[in-house]
Design an enzyme around this catalytic site. Sequence first.
Site, PDB file in Angstrom:
ATOM      1  N   PHE A 131       0.806  -1.168  -0.038  1.00  0.00           N
ATOM      2  CA  PHE A 131       0.048  -0.056  -0.161  1.00  0.00           C
ATOM      3  C   PHE A 131       0.904   1.277   0.185  1.00  0.00           C
ATOM      4  O   PHE A 131       1.971   1.457   0.858  1.00  0.00           O
ATOM      5  CB  PHE A 131      -1.097  -0.170   1.187  1.00  0.00           C
ATOM      6  CG  PHE A 131      -2.037  -1.132   1.278  1.00  0.00           C
ATOM      7  CD1 PHE A 131      -1.740  -2.365   1.165  1.00  0.00           C
ATOM      8  CD2 PHE A 131      -3.360  -0.658   0.918  1.00  0.00           C
ATOM      9  CE1 PHE A 131      -2.545  -3.363   1.011  1.00  0.00           C
ATOM     10  CE2 PHE A 131      -4.244  -1.683   0.464  1.00  0.00           C
ATOM     11  CZ  PHE A 131      -4.089  -3.035   0.893  1.00  0.00           C
ATOM     12  N   GLU A 159      -1.894  -4.303  13.529  1.00  0.00           N
ATOM     13  CA  GLU A 159      -0.853  -5.366  14.044  1.00  0.00           C
ATOM     14  C   GLU A 159      -1.269  -5.884  15.244  1.00  0.00           C
ATOM     15  O   GLU A 159      -0.719  -7.281  15.658  1.00  0.00           O
ATOM     16  CB  GLU A 159       0.542  -4.739  14.366  1.00  0.00           C
ATOM     17  CG  GLU A 159       1.890  -5.299  14.688  1.00  0.00           C
ATOM     18  CD  GLU A 159       2.995  -4.266  14.593  1.00  0.00           C
ATOM     19  OE1 GLU A 159       3.731  -4.280  13.743  1.00  0.00           O
ATOM     20  OE2 GLU A 159       3.108  -3.829  15.887  1.00  0.00           O
ATOM     21  N   LYS A 194       1.844  10.395   0.926  1.00  0.00           N
ATOM     22  CA  LYS A 194       3.344  10.603   0.896  1.00  0.00           C
ATOM     23  C   LYS A 194       4.017   9.321   0.830  1.00  0.00           C
ATOM     24  O   LYS A 194       5.151   9.345   0.325  1.00  0.00           O
ATOM     25  CB  LYS A 194       3.608  11.781   1.826  1.00  0.00           C
ATOM     26  CG  LYS A 194       3.059  13.022   1.788  1.00  0.00           C
ATOM     27  CD  LYS A 194       3.906  13.823   2.739  1.00  0.00           C
ATOM     28  CE  LYS A 194       3.286  15.208   2.704  1.00  0.00           C
ATOM     29  NZ  LYS A 194       3.825  16.069   3.848  1.00  0.00           N
TER      30      LYS A 194
HETATM   31  C1  UD2 Z   1       4.230  -0.620  12.151  1.00  0.00           C
HETATM   32  C2  UD2 Z   1       3.991  -1.902  11.265  1.00  0.00           C
HETATM   33  C3  UD2 Z   1       2.899  -1.582  10.243  1.00  0.00           C
HETATM   34  C4  UD2 Z   1       1.719  -1.578  10.686  1.00  0.00           C
HETATM   35  C5  UD2 Z   1       1.801  -0.274  11.876  1.00  0.00           C
HETATM   36  C6  UD2 Z   1       0.431  -0.246  12.536  1.00  0.00           C
HETATM   37  C7  UD2 Z   1       6.103  -2.923  10.657  1.00  0.00           C
HETATM   38  C8  UD2 Z   1       7.365  -2.989  10.246  1.00  0.00           C
HETATM   39  N1  UD2 Z   1       5.400  -2.050  10.471  1.00  0.00           N
HETATM   40  O1  UD2 Z   1       4.667   0.331  11.469  1.00  0.00           O
HETATM   41  O2  UD2 Z   1       3.053  -2.663   9.234  1.00  0.00           O
HETATM   42  O3  UD2 Z   1       1.210  -2.692  11.574  1.00  0.00           O
HETATM   43  O4  UD2 Z   1       2.759  -0.503  12.887  1.00  0.00           O
HETATM   44  O5  UD2 Z   1       0.530   0.563  13.540  1.00  0.00           O
HETATM   45  O6  UD2 Z   1       5.735  -4.089  11.313  1.00  0.00           O
HETATM   46  N2  UD2 Z   1       0.740   3.673   4.824  1.00  0.00           N
HETATM   47  C9  UD2 Z   1       0.301   4.320   3.793  1.00  0.00           C
HETATM   48  N3  UD2 Z   1       0.014   5.645   3.832  1.00  0.00           N
HETATM   49  C10 UD2 Z   1       0.186   6.278   5.154  1.00  0.00           C
HETATM   50  C11 UD2 Z   1       0.428   5.774   6.286  1.00  0.00           C
HETATM   51  C12 UD2 Z   1       0.614   4.226   6.228  1.00  0.00           C
HETATM   52  O7  UD2 Z   1       0.497   3.755   2.530  1.00  0.00           O
HETATM   53  O8  UD2 Z   1      -0.042   7.532   5.248  1.00  0.00           O
HETATM   54  C13 UD2 Z   1       0.916   2.157   4.574  1.00  0.00           C
HETATM   55  C14 UD2 Z   1       2.037   1.781   4.216  1.00  0.00           C
HETATM   56  O9  UD2 Z   1       2.034   0.612   3.423  1.00  0.00           O
HETATM   57  C15 UD2 Z   1       3.048   1.748   5.206  1.00  0.00           C
HETATM   58  C16 UD2 Z   1       1.957   0.808   6.041  1.00  0.00           C
HETATM   59  O10 UD2 Z   1       0.608   1.420   5.794  1.00  0.00           O
HETATM   60  O11 UD2 Z   1       4.136   0.871   4.934  1.00  0.00           O
HETATM   61  C17 UD2 Z   1       2.243   0.819   7.808  1.00  0.00           C
HETATM   62  O12 UD2 Z   1       2.335   2.369   8.080  1.00  0.00           O
HETATM   63  P1  UD2 Z   1       3.581   2.643   8.957  1.00  0.00           P
HETATM   64  O13 UD2 Z   1       4.737   2.205   8.089  1.00  0.00           O
HETATM   65  O14 UD2 Z   1       3.568   4.343   8.806  1.00  0.00           O
HETATM   66  O15 UD2 Z   1       3.486   1.978  10.270  1.00  0.00           O
HETATM   67  P2  UD2 Z   1       4.447   1.755  11.315  1.00  0.00           P
HETATM   68  O16 UD2 Z   1       5.694   2.276  11.143  1.00  0.00           O
HETATM   69  O17 UD2 Z   1       4.044   2.384  12.658  1.00  0.00           O
END
Ligand code: UD2
Length: 327
Positions: A95, A277, A99
């Site tokens: 996804f 998650e 940005k």
């Molecule tokens: C963690 C998890 C993520 C998710 C999240 C929940 C890992 C490495 N990452 O990462 O999978 O479970 O926690 O809180 O385990 N996205 C978009 N646009 C946005 C926001 C998100 O496309 O504006 C998609 C994108 O594919 C991204 C994913 O959603 O890789 C997860 O979002 P994140 O990377 O900001 O989440 P993060 O770093 O907290």
Amino acid sequence: MNMGNSKVWTLVLLLAVLAGVVYYYMAGLQRRSGIFFENEDQSLKYKQPSLVQGRSDVVTVTPWLAPVVWEGTFDPSLLDSVYRLKNISVAVTVFAVGKYTRFLPDFLKTAEQHFFLGFRVRLYVFTDQPDKVPKVSMAKGRQVMVRLVPISKRWQEISARRMELIQTLIEAELQSNTDYIFCLDVDSKFHGRWGTESLGSLVAVIHPGYYTTPRTGLPYERRPQSRAYVAHGEGDFYYCGGAFGGILQEVYLLAKTCRTNFEADAKDGIEAAWQEESHLNRFMWINKPSKVLSPEYLWQDFKAITPEIHIIRFSGVTKNYADIRPN
Ligand code: UD2
């Protein structure tokens, strides 16, 4: 030469031709059915397996007897030759909303260098901006498919809604043409092989931040009101939301369950600590994964490498959350 002799020679010749035709026909049948009576495939020549030597610095099997995949626990060419005969097809969902499209070029380019090389792969990119999906040159049998999704005001919703879209994709498009599916975070890059060793019915990746943390310190959802609740004293490992997979049937059940529970929680005015998650971790605790991938399969670029990590295959890039998230 008398007439009697020439009849015998003609018969011998005919029999030889017939034997040749039968041999080639049988060889063709064997090849088509995947049954080999001889070791024609040289990739099946591999190092003898050992029962007394191997990785001893890490645990390679869970208490419910699922393998834990680490570098040095498998033979890539042996596994590839097993799955090549099956002509498997792998789907990936990723996804890139808002940005997060900026992560697509590296994700797609490195997937083409390291992910299931030599196998049929379809990468489904879900985005609100199809024009930002870069054109990446792909090998034969591999393609990028773009699907339009709406943007949301909250990053939590974008992340969690992935479960609903994975469920719908499996229902609507994958059933007839896909064997395995992996669901990955886009803000990541491949650095090393990710291939057939990762295949299983239900596959989870252990989170790199918590693989030595005692149970009480794992960031499960701890409020009993949430359907993602895991009580103290319960749970196995802490798994990543950023990488999971398996066969369609199992991933479908996972996505549907997490989606239903996330939405039911929302109606009750509760959002689990780490959105989908947390729901995934609850699901994996009840429905044990049949294969567990070590943190080699989702490292984090900012983390120093530890001695048990012999290779980083896939890693989350360091990002500035305030800069890229919508809220
Ligand atoms: C963690 C998890 C993520 C998710 C999240 C929940 C890992 C490495 N990452 O990462 O999978 O479970 O926690 O809180 O385990 N996205 C978009 N646009 C946005 C926001 C998100 O496309 O504006 C998609 C994108 O594919 C991204 C994913 O959603 O890789 C997860 O979002 P994140 O990377 O900001 O989440 P993060 O770093 O907290």
